[in-house]
Design an enzyme around this catalytic site. Structure first.
Site, PDB file in Angstrom:
ATOM      1  N   TYR A 156     -14.825   4.366   7.312  1.00  0.00           N
ATOM      2  CA  TYR A 156     -15.483   3.125   6.887  1.00  0.00           C
ATOM      3  C   TYR A 156     -16.982   3.132   7.240  1.00  0.00           C
ATOM      4  O   TYR A 156     -17.486   2.224   7.906  1.00  0.00           O
ATOM      5  CB  TYR A 156     -14.747   1.914   7.469  1.00  0.00           C
ATOM      6  CG  TYR A 156     -13.383   1.773   6.824  1.00  0.00           C
ATOM      7  CD1 TYR A 156     -13.237   1.089   5.627  1.00  0.00           C
ATOM      8  CD2 TYR A 156     -12.264   2.387   7.367  1.00  0.00           C
ATOM      9  CE1 TYR A 156     -12.010   0.990   4.994  1.00  0.00           C
ATOM     10  CE2 TYR A 156     -11.025   2.296   6.743  1.00  0.00           C
ATOM     11  CZ  TYR A 156     -10.909   1.599   5.556  1.00  0.00           C
ATOM     12  OH  TYR A 156      -9.691   1.512   4.933  1.00  0.00           O
ATOM     13  N   CYS A 189      -3.652   2.488  -4.604  1.00  0.00           N
ATOM     14  CA  CYS A 189      -4.578   3.291  -3.795  1.00  0.00           C
ATOM     15  C   CYS A 189      -4.646   4.686  -4.393  1.00  0.00           C
ATOM     16  O   CYS A 189      -3.761   5.516  -4.178  1.00  0.00           O
ATOM     17  CB  CYS A 189      -4.138   3.340  -2.332  1.00  0.00           C
ATOM     18  SG  CYS A 189      -5.270   4.368  -1.362  1.00  0.00           S
ATOM     19  N   HIS A 212       0.852  -1.185   0.000  1.00  0.00           N
ATOM     20  CA  HIS A 212       0.000   0.000   0.000  1.00  0.00           C
ATOM     21  C   HIS A 212       0.891   1.238   0.000  1.00  0.00           C
ATOM     22  O   HIS A 212       1.841   1.308   0.773  1.00  0.00           O
ATOM     23  CB  HIS A 212      -0.882  -0.020   1.259  1.00  0.00           C
ATOM     24  CG  HIS A 212      -1.959   1.004   1.262  1.00  0.00           C
ATOM     25  ND1 HIS A 212      -1.725   2.338   1.480  1.00  0.00           N
ATOM     26  CD2 HIS A 212      -3.296   0.890   1.047  1.00  0.00           C
ATOM     27  CE1 HIS A 212      -2.867   2.999   1.425  1.00  0.00           C
ATOM     28  NE2 HIS A 212      -3.839   2.147   1.151  1.00  0.00           N
ATOM     29  N   ASP A 214     -12.644   2.839  -1.269  1.00  0.00           N
ATOM     30  CA  ASP A 214     -11.867   3.099  -0.068  1.00  0.00           C
ATOM     31  C   ASP A 214     -12.462   4.332   0.594  1.00  0.00           C
ATOM     32  O   ASP A 214     -12.546   5.388  -0.020  1.00  0.00           O
ATOM     33  CB  ASP A 214     -10.419   3.360  -0.493  1.00  0.00           C
ATOM     34  CG  ASP A 214      -9.481   3.440   0.680  1.00  0.00           C
ATOM     35  OD1 ASP A 214      -9.838   2.930   1.750  1.00  0.00           O
ATOM     36  OD2 ASP A 214      -8.388   3.996   0.513  1.00  0.00           O
ATOM     37  N   HIS A 215     -12.887   4.181   1.789  1.00  0.00           N
ATOM     38  CA  HIS A 215     -13.499   5.262   2.577  1.00  0.00           C
ATOM     39  C   HIS A 215     -14.761   5.796   1.874  1.00  0.00           C
ATOM     40  O   HIS A 215     -14.969   5.575   0.691  1.00  0.00           O
ATOM     41  CB  HIS A 215     -12.536   6.436   2.811  1.00  0.00           C
ATOM     42  CG  HIS A 215     -11.229   6.028   3.415  1.00  0.00           C
ATOM     43  ND1 HIS A 215     -10.170   6.879   3.543  1.00  0.00           N
ATOM     44  CD2 HIS A 215     -10.819   4.848   3.931  1.00  0.00           C
ATOM     45  CE1 HIS A 215      -9.152   6.253   4.102  1.00  0.00           C
ATOM     46  NE2 HIS A 215      -9.526   5.025   4.336  1.00  0.00           N
ATOM     47  N   HIS A 270      -7.660   0.321  -4.768  1.00  0.00           N
ATOM     48  CA  HIS A 270      -8.490   1.111  -3.843  1.00  0.00           C
ATOM     49  C   HIS A 270      -8.991   2.325  -4.604  1.00  0.00           C
ATOM     50  O   HIS A 270      -8.183   3.162  -5.026  1.00  0.00           O
ATOM     51  CB  HIS A 270      -7.655   1.643  -2.672  1.00  0.00           C
ATOM     52  CG  HIS A 270      -7.334   0.631  -1.624  1.00  0.00           C
ATOM     53  ND1 HIS A 270      -6.639   0.954  -0.479  1.00  0.00           N
ATOM     54  CD2 HIS A 270      -7.628  -0.688  -1.519  1.00  0.00           C
ATOM     55  CE1 HIS A 270      -6.511  -0.123   0.273  1.00  0.00           C
ATOM     56  NE2 HIS A 270      -7.103  -1.133  -0.331  1.00  0.00           N
TER      57      HIS A 270
HETATM   58  C1  DNO Z   1      -6.758   3.125   5.724  1.00  0.00           C
HETATM   59  C2  DNO Z   1      -6.136   2.039   4.970  1.00  0.00           C
HETATM   60  C3  DNO Z   1      -4.744   1.658   5.429  1.00  0.00           C
HETATM   61  C4  DNO Z   1      -4.324   0.360   4.754  1.00  0.00           C
HETATM   62  C5  DNO Z   1      -2.981  -0.143   5.177  1.00  0.00           C
HETATM   63  C6  DNO Z   1      -2.582  -1.328   4.354  1.00  0.00           C
HETATM   64  O1  DNO Z   1      -7.904   3.369   5.590  1.00  0.00           O
HETATM   65  O2  DNO Z   1      -6.134   2.300   3.609  1.00  0.00           O
HETATM   66  O3  DNO Z   1      -4.737   1.506   6.816  1.00  0.00           O
HETATM   67  O4  DNO Z   1      -5.235  -0.635   5.067  1.00  0.00           O
HETATM   68  O5  DNO Z   1      -2.021   0.843   5.061  1.00  0.00           O
HETATM   69  O6  DNO Z   1      -1.564  -2.015   4.985  1.00  0.00           O
END
Ligand code: DNO
Length: 391
Positions: free
Chosen positions: A365, A278, A240, A348-349, A305
């Site tokens: 989340y 991401c 990530h 993501d989020h 992501h």
């Molecule tokens: C936050 C996430 C991060 C991710 C880690 C992966 O929302 O995107 O905490 O899960 O960095 O190891």
């Protein structure tokens, strides 16, 4: 792309039955109850896998199998910890779970200063405010030498904030930066830990003398050691990117932009060594164009992501709608659908909205906010597949 969702295990108030109803296909999760560094046993893996499958879903991605600090700073126990990591990877591979997301950020995973930054429409998003972050660094943490990381104007703004800030706001800043955003991602500090700032200072001290090059070498060492297991069991590792993608708190960050990613992929040039693309983290770096990065690295991406950010003046950024901002998600979907179809993707989020705020969800989340984002992303995916003549 496969529509996946980050689910925090059986205690998550968002249940698998709810996810089935909103069109989720795959689950992204971890054995959150296993302390970092311990082996994930076949029994625990299979128990969770069967639970997920009993709801008509599949366990698509592990996020995260955490890398212990001692591996990152090369402490004396690193080889033992890497051996445990390999055992967990082998157990996952044998169970058929073959995509593993992790990060190599020292001490602190992602960073935000505000968990509920309001939009005019009544919803809220996560936010990074550079001055509030500098305040934490200079006035709360009181890190030696921190002044040199900020401009005279920024130092002046921090001094002004110091004249006005209330005690409760300071506590909230600590809670946001090093507690609330960290514990649930299996970070170093959990809710209820006493004196989090002291714990945090001790953790930072572990990296005294570890610069970018040293951290890079420690990543290379780790990846080289685990690749044989990944090859044997067909496991794809996907790192990530650092979030946000710039240096913080005097710590080295090594996955921030094109050159870093290129270095990492070449350092251990094996298809099992790949990337979590991401879009949110990468787009928060003004040096990054997510579309160029996606074109360049799609073939070594194992997990996506989808999230977007808007850069604000002064180095601040906000998590924007999935339809706007510097993430350029529709273009990314076009690129990935063409260059590397069928990748697992999770939104993501999401914004906090329509009652999410009272549910105690982990920061970012939410249920309604992520559901809306998933619907927006599904719409974009449908358009792209139509453009490509796929349906
Ligand atoms: C936050 C996430 C991060 C991710 C880690 C992966 O929302 O995107 O905490 O899960 O960095 O190891």
């Amino acid at each position: 792309m496969e529509k996946t969702w980050r689910w925090f295990g059986k205690k998550d108030p968002i249940t698998l039955s709810m996810l089935r109803q909103i069109g989720v296909e795959g689950i992204v999760t971890a054995l959150h109850e296993v302390p970092n560094g311990e082996v994930w046993t076949p029994e625990a893996i299979n128990d969770l896998k069967q639970y997920i499958e009993s709801h008509g879903l599949r366990w698509s991605v592990v996020e995260s199998l955490p890398v212990c600090e001692a591996i990152k700073y090369a402490g004396p126990e690193r080889d033992k910890l890497i051996a445990n990591y390999k055992a967990s990877l082998a157990n996952l591979g044998k169970a058929g779970i073959k995509t593993v997301c992790y990060n190599f950020m020292p001490v602190i995973d992602w960073i935000r200063t505000d968990l509920q930054h309001p939009w005019p429409d009544g919803t809220s998003s996560l936010y990074f405010d550079r001055i509030r972050f500098a305040y934490f660094d200079l006035k709360i943490l009181q890190r030696a030498g921190a002044e040199t990381d900020y401009s005279p104007e920024e130092l002046e703004k921090v001094a002004e904030l110091d004249r006005n800030i209330a005690e409760a706001e300071k506590d909230e800043l600590i809670d946001t930066i090093i507690v609330k955003t960290q514990g649930f991602v299996n970070g170093n500090i959990k809710e209820g830990d006493l004196q989090p700032v002291n714990i945090f200072r001790r953790l930072l001290a572990l990296y005294d003398g570890i610069d970018r090059n040293a951290l890079r070498e420690n990543l290379r060492y780790f990846l080289t050691a685990i690749m044989p297991v990944c090859e044997e069991y067909g496991v794809n590792m996907c790192i990530h990117p650092d979030d946000p993608p710039f240096q913080v708190l005097g710590l080295p960050r090594i996955i921030t932009d094109e050159a870093d990613i290129e270095w990492m992929l070449h350092a251990v040039d094996n298809p099992h060594n790949g990337l979590t693309f991401c879009a949110g983290s990468l787009s928060a770096g003004e040096q990054n164009d997510t579309r160029e990065l996606a074109r360049k690295f799609a073939h070594r991406t194992h997990f996506v992501h989808l999230r977007s950010t808007k850069a604000m003046p002064g180095g601040n950024f906000i998590e924007s709608s999935h339809l706007e901002g510097r993430g350029h998600l529709i273009d990314l979907i076009r690129i990935f659908e063409k260059e590397n179809p069928n990748l697992p993707m999770r939104v993501d989020h999401g914004r906090t909205m329509l009652g999410d705020e009272t549910k105690g969800y982990n920061p970012g989340y939410s249920f309604h906010g992520r559901m809306l984002a998933l619907a927006q992303v599904e719409g974009m995916m449908a358009v792209v597949r139509n453009e490509l003549g796929l349906e």
